[in-house]
Design a protein around this motif. Structure first.
Motif, PDB file in Angstrom:
ATOM      1  N   ARG A 269       0.835  -1.206   0.000  1.00 57.46           N
ATOM      2  CA  ARG A 269       0.000   0.000   0.000  1.00 57.46           C
ATOM      3  C   ARG A 269       0.872   1.259   0.000  1.00 57.46           C
ATOM      4  O   ARG A 269       0.602   2.211  -0.727  1.00 57.46           O
ATOM      5  CB  ARG A 269      -0.919  -0.010   1.215  1.00 57.46           C
ATOM      6  N   TYR A 272       2.291   1.590  -3.323  1.00 56.90           N
ATOM      7  CA  TYR A 272       1.261   2.082  -4.251  1.00 56.90           C
ATOM      8  C   TYR A 272       1.138   3.599  -4.153  1.00 56.90           C
ATOM      9  O   TYR A 272       1.101   4.295  -5.175  1.00 56.90           O
ATOM     10  CB  TYR A 272      -0.075   1.416  -3.925  1.00 56.90           C
ATOM     11  N   PHE A 273       1.077   4.116  -2.929  1.00 56.84           N
ATOM     12  CA  PHE A 273       0.916   5.565  -2.769  1.00 56.84           C
ATOM     13  C   PHE A 273       2.171   6.326  -3.194  1.00 56.84           C
ATOM     14  O   PHE A 273       2.094   7.513  -3.503  1.00 56.84           O
ATOM     15  CB  PHE A 273       0.560   5.901  -1.321  1.00 56.84           C
ATOM     16  N   ASP A 277      -1.412   7.999  -8.056  1.00 60.80           N
ATOM     17  CA  ASP A 277      -2.203   9.139  -7.605  1.00 60.80           C
ATOM     18  C   ASP A 277      -3.447   8.641  -6.857  1.00 60.80           C
ATOM     19  O   ASP A 277      -4.191   7.800  -7.374  1.00 60.80           O
ATOM     20  CB  ASP A 277      -2.603   9.983  -8.825  1.00 60.80           C
ATOM     21  N   GLN A 278      -3.701   9.177  -5.670  1.00 63.69           N
ATOM     22  CA  GLN A 278      -4.816   8.700  -4.850  1.00 63.69           C
ATOM     23  C   GLN A 278      -6.171   9.088  -5.437  1.00 63.69           C
ATOM     24  O   GLN A 278      -7.152   8.361  -5.252  1.00 63.69           O
ATOM     25  CB  GLN A 278      -4.701   9.245  -3.426  1.00 63.69           C
TER      26      GLN A 278
END
Length: 391
Positions: A269, A272-273, A277-278
């Motif tokens: 996670r 991923y961040f 882009d969130q």
């Protein structure tokens, strides 16, 4: 048998040389006999004659008076008296585990007591012996803690033999609750632990083990996926300790394995961040720079929305975010692989060899045309956006 061997002196001579504490008390709890060991280790008496006619409470009270500010200095005394009473009530030999503080240190004794009768069978007191088992109790407590950790803790303990086929010598029963693998099934000789390693990871795991053993490594760590018997997948971290024989062959392999799924999910996670882009789910600037280094694109086109700041001021940030999400989704549907690299900036990388400037320009014009045809509904109004591009 001569009178010497029947005398009190012979009993005293034997007990004096015993490491165990030995004593005799009358029915009131006063000492008739005490060997040197009980004088030194419990009563703190000056010699074997001092205890005669005195009881445990006398010596306990005297010892406590030497350090009155410490209530845990000496806690023996009453307990000795109570087990004497219990033995006389039972009228049979009994065994007790007595413990308390002696000079501030916790001490355990294995105590044996029995009623004492004279030659005519009259009850005259109680005879006892005790052995210091403090170190034994410490080891038992450590063993019990280790056992509880092994049986119900989060770490599964393995031991493999260095023989051909790596047969399992031991596995802790908590393997079912921690790893979801049947204890009985795994302990069968026909079942190997590697059976449960994910097919995509098994070659990597086996090659790493071979490499570590060739290096004569005594410790190493691996991470891989396991398939539980219910079909679910988990990540595990495996700490391995290897013992070698004098000839260099493997004697024993011990593994300490625990479920590492939560940590891996958190790492994934975080990764991923770092790269996505969130808001839109598109790869971000960091991911684009990484891809450029790895794949060496031939061109990069950067798009941004014309007057996007004014749009945000007019309709609000939530509407602006919705437009960005829709734009990202449409770009993906068009077959592009866009990156969101800024507020309203998107980038596309081009890798085709031999693409002319005119061909690239035509390709980007087609992208702009499709984007300009997009419509967005804002506050029941349909609006279009204009895009700018730099290559």
């Amino acid at each position: 048998m001569t009178p010497f061997f029947e005398s009190h002196r012979f009993f005293s001579l034997i007990s004096t040389h015993l490491p165990d504490m030995v004593w005799v008390k009358d029915l009131e709890g006063n000492y008739i006999f005490a060997n040197q060991s009980i004088c030194d280790n419990l009563l703190m008496a000056e010699n074997i004659h001092e205890p005669i006619g005195k009881n445990d409470l006398f010596f306990a009270t005297r010892e406590r008076s030497r350090c009155p500010e410490n209530l845990q200095w000496h806690t023996f005394g009453e307990l000795c008296f109570n087990t004497d009473k219990t033995t006389l009530q039972a009228m049979k030999p009994m065994r007790f585990e007595e413990y308390g503080n002696i000079r501030g240190e916790l001490v355990y004794f294995d105590v044996h007591k029995a009623p004492l009768h004279d030659e005519e069978g009259n009850l005259i007191g109680i005879i006892g012996s005790a052995r210091d088992i403090t170190e034994q109790k410490r080891l038992e407590n450590e063993l019990n803690i280790t056992k509880r950790l092994i049986e119900s803790g989060p770490v599964v303990v393995f031991e493999w033999s260095g023989e051909e086929g790596w047969p399992i010598r031991f596995v802790s029963p908590n393997i079912e609750s921690v790893l979801g693998i049947s204890y009985r099934k795994l302990m069968k000789k026909a079942t190997k632990f590697s059976t449960f390693i994910h097919p995509d990871d098994i070659k990597k795991v086996e090659s790493e083990v071979v490499e570590f053993l060739e290096m004569k490594a005594t410790k190493f760590v691996q991470e891989y996926r396991l398939l539980r018997e219910n079909g679910t997948l988990i990540w595990v971290k495996d700490f391995t300790v290897v013992e070698y024989r004098e000839d260099g062959a493997v004697s024993t392999i011990k593994g300490y394995v625990f479920d590492n799924t939560a940590e891996r999910v958190a790492d994934d996670r975080a990764q991923y961040f770092n790269h996505f882009d969130q808001l839109t789910g598109l790869p971000n600037r960091q991911k684009m720079l990484l891809d450029m280094q790895l794949n060496l694109p031939k061109a990069c086109a950067i798009f941004n929305i014309d007057s996007f700041r004014e749009m945000n001021d007019l309709f609000g940030i939530a509407v602006g975010d919705d437009i960005l999400v829709q734009l990202a989704q449409e770009s993906v549907r068009m077959g592009m692989s866009p990156y969101r690299i800024g507020g309203d900036e998107f980038a596309v990388l081009f890798y085709e060899e031999g693409t002319s400037r005119n061909a690239l320009k035509e390709q980007i014009n087609q992208i702009l045309l499709r984007l300009h045809e997009m419509t967005f509904t804002v506050a029941d109004e349909v609006i279009n956006i204009r895009m700018n591009v730099g290559v």
